[in-house]
Design an enzyme around this catalytic site. Structure first.
Site, PDB file in Angstrom:
ATOM      1  N   ASN A  53       0.821  -1.190   0.000  1.00 22.46           N
ATOM      2  CA  ASN A  53       0.000   0.000   0.000  1.00 22.46           C
ATOM      3  C   ASN A  53       0.863   1.252   0.000  1.00 22.46           C
ATOM      4  O   ASN A  53       1.631   1.482   0.951  1.00 22.46           O
ATOM      5  CB  ASN A  53      -0.915   0.019   1.230  1.00 22.46           C
ATOM      6  CG  ASN A  53      -1.702   1.315   1.350  1.00 22.46           C
ATOM      7  OD1 ASN A  53      -2.674   1.514   0.646  1.00 22.46           O
ATOM      8  ND2 ASN A  53      -1.259   2.220   2.224  1.00 22.46           N
ATOM      9  N   GLU A  54       0.817   2.010  -1.078  1.00 23.63           N
ATOM     10  CA  GLU A  54       1.325   3.379  -1.209  1.00 23.63           C
ATOM     11  C   GLU A  54       2.837   3.517  -1.166  1.00 23.63           C
ATOM     12  O   GLU A  54       3.334   4.648  -1.071  1.00 23.63           O
ATOM     13  CB  GLU A  54       0.660   4.310  -0.170  1.00 23.63           C
ATOM     14  CG  GLU A  54      -0.831   4.478  -0.415  1.00 23.63           C
ATOM     15  CD  GLU A  54      -1.510   5.477   0.512  1.00 23.63           C
ATOM     16  OE1 GLU A  54      -0.880   5.886   1.521  1.00 23.63           O
ATOM     17  OE2 GLU A  54      -2.659   5.842   0.242  1.00 23.63           O
ATOM     18  N   GLY A  55       3.589   2.440  -1.260  1.00 24.76           N
ATOM     19  CA  GLY A  55       5.038   2.569  -1.248  1.00 24.76           C
ATOM     20  C   GLY A  55       5.565   3.320  -2.452  1.00 24.76           C
ATOM     21  O   GLY A  55       6.294   4.323  -2.324  1.00 24.76           O
TER      22      GLY A  55
END
Length: 839
Positions: free
Chosen positions: A439-441
């Site tokens: 998620n969102e890296g």
């Protein structure tokens, strides 16, 4: 199998295994604990902790994470033959633990997301044996770890160093949940005798489905651990269709501990999402034999389906690519939500809790659940229920909003083992639609690079670009993989390809072409207005949302009476996002600012509901250029103020019902044009061509109708189409009027379009519908409503969570009648439980 489990805490390093092993169960300080279960709940039941979800009690629970905890239980060891072994399997240990048997260490663990088996045959004694598990505080294990972190991430990552720990990261606190990091045995502990060989893994794969979708080719792969056998090993595979009839029965010989078989299924009953068909499940039984003796078996439910992601070019929007899931050859629009752990105490979430939440998602016309990467790989029951209900699962690997170490061999090996374990555990579920790296890296790293003019590589790419896709290529090559959410396109979070997290609305994140420099955050009412969803031309929106308070029923449970007021410390503690008054910017143009707690509940819920309705309708009208809407967030881990649609106690916010209507497989919605005109669109997610007649009216809140039209429509299957337009001169912008569309054939639900902000509408106020309640049974009521005048935001409330309403939070025109089913399968309800109010 095991005696009652007990737990006790010690100063770190003060307890010796021998002393703990000899300690009597009656010695002071030991507390009974459920397995699986949760330590905080056990301590609360024993009187050692206040309610962890009580009023501002988090600080009183902080000491738990800093103690050394020992779990103990006794068991009687069975006698073993020469060709048998005794395996002790921990399905989940959270997180840094040492397993002891009769005072001797068997081994240590360092990952909450892996199973930990131990062959204990040589270590047990005749009769009673004492099993112990000691847990070390996580802070002591990672005290020497360090790496740069992202400055825009607001959680305490530098303090917790959660990116070095393979455990549920939300437990350290998030912008919607408390800081209550768990510890202990959070999944079942199993003791089993194995003879000669044991099944390691079974894989069921749909290889192909015929163009007519009436015939399928499937394969079954079996892997075993043959630890003490020279006998020929075979596996008998029996596959039964949803009615229980045997459709295939094969026996295969295992060579080098592996075997596979492929066969055709005639009259295949495919697994579908609800708008397309039935979620058909087949029963598969695999029996492992040594000669004629059955020595192990597996039973599982499987589904015949294919799933891919279409990322081809979108010819109608040059420079853009699709991002759409294709189920059994049919492109679908994903109508869904993002799932966070259903409790901060993840070990205590049981099958009924999952079933309540997931059935409510299905009731709300959803077809996809995204398991967010900062929580846990959910318990088996979650995926079983998704299979039953036809809910696709977007499964993040458990990495979220952080850089992760790439130069520690032990950490890398740990992640590799975790990834392989979870793939083998979950791949047979037909609900599994995509594995996602994190998620969102990628998006946060790209954002940081553009903000500061750097070109830093993503710390964690080793996992997302190497370990995960490599493991999937070997273990589950037919389920799609996506390296991160969001990612894709010229850069991550691009509206030209891949998926997008839209946080302009609410967080004020700049909404600009992704290849331009990042601008400043805009937290003004104009900058975060939900009407800005109309600027989003993304392919698939996998996160977006608006924060709202839960209802008064939940606030009354969560807050003492003296804290039930705006600005109280107790209320503010329920808001984990910062600043605490961020919602004000969204309320100002929609409802205005509240002056009481009751207004705060209503105003935030109205803004969330109207905003999500607006966004969903925009995204769905763009079909097929946009092919997915996953709302952040579906559920809560505690009774807090968050972006959820369903709160911790099972009370649905207004947005749940608005979403249910906006997610109906067939949707009629109005689109406001820049020139003041309006279009009417019909979005059809079914496989049937729709044709009929709609009724469009410009009406006043006093009941008068300025004009009415009856446009005909023909909308192809699986498409979205404009069927009617009106100029600005015909519509106007009066706060006393609204547009209405209805279907005489019930092809779609009625819908309306206001011509002014909610707060400015010149509508009747202070009136309620007349009510008639019939008792159907002790668990079900039928509530009849009649509106004396136009009513906005009509809603029924009860004091019991997990109550089903056939509809709620709706508008009624003068003289309109509605019949609402109210049901609670767990508790009896009576007419006295029902309250009806309007906004």
């Amino acid at each position: 199998m095991f005696s009652t489990w007990r737990v006790k805490d010690f100063d770190v390093g003060a307890a010796a295994a021998g002393d703990v092993a000899l300690a009597s169960a009656e010695v002071a300080g030991w507390v009974d604990v459920s397995i699986p279960g949760d330590l905080y709940l056990a301590l609360h039941a024993a009187g050692r902790l206040p309610d962890p979800f009580g009023d501002r009690t988090e600080p009183e629970c902080e000491w738990v994470k800093d103690r050394e905890w020992w779990w103990c239980a006794d068991f009687d060891a069975p006698s073993l033959a020469a060709n048998q072994r005794l395996v002790l399997n921990f399905e989940g240990l959270d997180t840094f633990a040492t397993v002891w048997l009769n005072g001797k260490a068997l081994g240590s663990t360092d990952n909450m997301f892996r199973a930990w088996p131990f062959d204990i045959g040589e270590h047990v004694m005749p009769g009673s044996n004492k099993l112990m598990v000691s847990f070390t505080p996580t802070a002591t294990v990672v005290v020497d770890k360090t790496m740069p972190v992202w400055s825009i991430i607001s959680d305490p990552i530098e303090e917790t160093k959660r990116n070095f720990i393979r455990k549920a990261q939300f437990g350290w606190g998030w912008d919607w949940g408390p800081r209550l990091p768990t510890i202990g045995i959070w999944k079942p502990v199993m003791l089993r005798v194995e003879t000669m060989a044991a099944i390691d893994a079974v894989k069921f794969t749909t290889r192909d489905i015929s163009s007519a979708r009436d015939r399928a080719t499937v394969s079954v792969d079996v892997a075993v651990d043959a630890f003490s056998s020279d006998a020929m090993l075979t596996a008998e595979i029996v596959l039964r269709d949803p009615s229980g009839e045997i459709v295939q029965q094969r026996t295969i010989t295992l060579e080098h501990a592996k075997a596979s078989v492929e066969f055709d299924i005639d009259d295949a009953q495919l697994w579908w999402t609800p708008e397309l068909g039935v979620a058909n499940l087949y029963a598969m039984h695999v029996a492992l034999r040594a000669g004629e003796q059955i020595i192990d078996f597996r039973d599982m439910k499987v589904g015949i389906r294919t799933i891919t992601i279409d990322t081809s070019s979108d010819a109608d929007e040059p420079g853009a690519n699709f991002f759409r899931f294709v189920l059994n050859g049919v492109p679908i629009f994903a109508r869904g939500v993002c799932w966070v752990p259903a409790s901060s105490f993840v070990g205590a979430v049981d099958e009924p809790h999952y079933r309540h939440l997931l059935q409510m998602a299905a009731n709300a016309n959803m077809n996809m659940i995204r398991v967010w990467g900062g929580g846990v790989y959910e318990h088996d029951a979650f995926y079983d229920v998704c299979d039953e209900l036809g809910l696709l699962v977007w499964q993040d690997f458990m990495f979220a909003c952080a850089p992760y170490p790439e130069h520690e061999p032990a950490f890398i090996d740990n992640v590799r083992a975790e990834v392989r374990h979870q793939i083998e555990r979950l791949r047979h579920h037909p609900s599994m639609a995509v594995w996602c790296g994190n998620n969102e890296g990628q998006a946060v790293q790209g954002f940081m690079n553009r903000m500061f003019g750097t070109n830093d590589a993503l710390a964690g790419a080793l996992y997302y670009d190497g370990i995960m896709p490599d493991a999937l290529a070997e273990l589950d090559p037919t389920t799609p993989y996506w390296p991160g959410s969001p990612t894709g396109g010229p850069s991550d979070n691009s509206m030209l390809a891949g998926d997008v997290h839209h946080w302009t609305v609410w967080h004020g994140l700049p909404l600009v072409p992704i290849d331009e420099p990042v601008g400043s955050f805009d937290h003004s009412p104009e900058g975060v207005a939900y009407t800005r969803y109309a600027e989003d031309n993304a392919r698939f929106i996998s996160e977006y949302g608006i924060q709202a308070s839960p209802g008064m029923q939940t606030l009354q449970r969560a807050l003492p009476e003296d804290q039930r007021m705006l600005g109280s410390e107790g209320l503010l503690n329920r808001i984990k996002d910062k600043p605490k008054d961020k919602v004000d910017a969204m309320l100002i143009p929609v409802t205005g600012l509240p002056t009481t707690l009751e207004e705060y509940v209503n105003f935030t819920q109205i803004t969330q509901a109207e905003g999500l309705k607006f966004g969903i309708e925009h995204f769905r009208r763009r079909k097929p250029h946009c092919s997915g809407s996953l709302i952040w967030q579906y559920n809560d881990c505690w009774p807090g103020i968050s972006w959820s649609l369903v709160d911790y106690y099972g009370f649905c916010k207004a947005a749940y019902y608005y979403t249910s209507r906006a997610y109906a497989p067939v949707l009629a919605s109005f689109k406001s044009l820049d020139d003041g005109g309006v279009e009417l669109w019909i979005t059809n997610d079914t496989l049937e061509t729709l044709h009929g007649e709609a009724t469009v009216e410009l009406a006043s809140f006093d009941g008068a109708v300025s004009w009415s039209e009856s446009p005909t429509y023909l909308v192809q299957a699986n498409s979205s189409q404009c069927i009617w337009r009106a100029s600005a001169s015909r519509i106007g912008s009066s706060a006393s009027q609204f547009l209405m569309v209805a279907s005489g054939s019930d092809a779609f639900k009625a819908n309306r379009c206001f011509l002014a902000p909610i707060k400015d509408l010149e509508r009747p106020r202070g009136t309620s519908p007349s009510i008639k309640i019939d008792v159907v049974s002790e668990h079900e009521l039928l509530v009849g409503l009649t509106a004396p005048t136009y009513l906005y935001f009509v809603h029924l409330t009860v004091s019991h969570g997990w109550t089903y309403f056939s509809d709620n939070y709706f508008d009624m025109r003068a003289g309109e009648q509605r019949a609402i089913v109210v049901r609670n399968d767990d508790v009896a309800i009576s007419p006295q439980d029902i309250q009806v109010v309007s906004g």
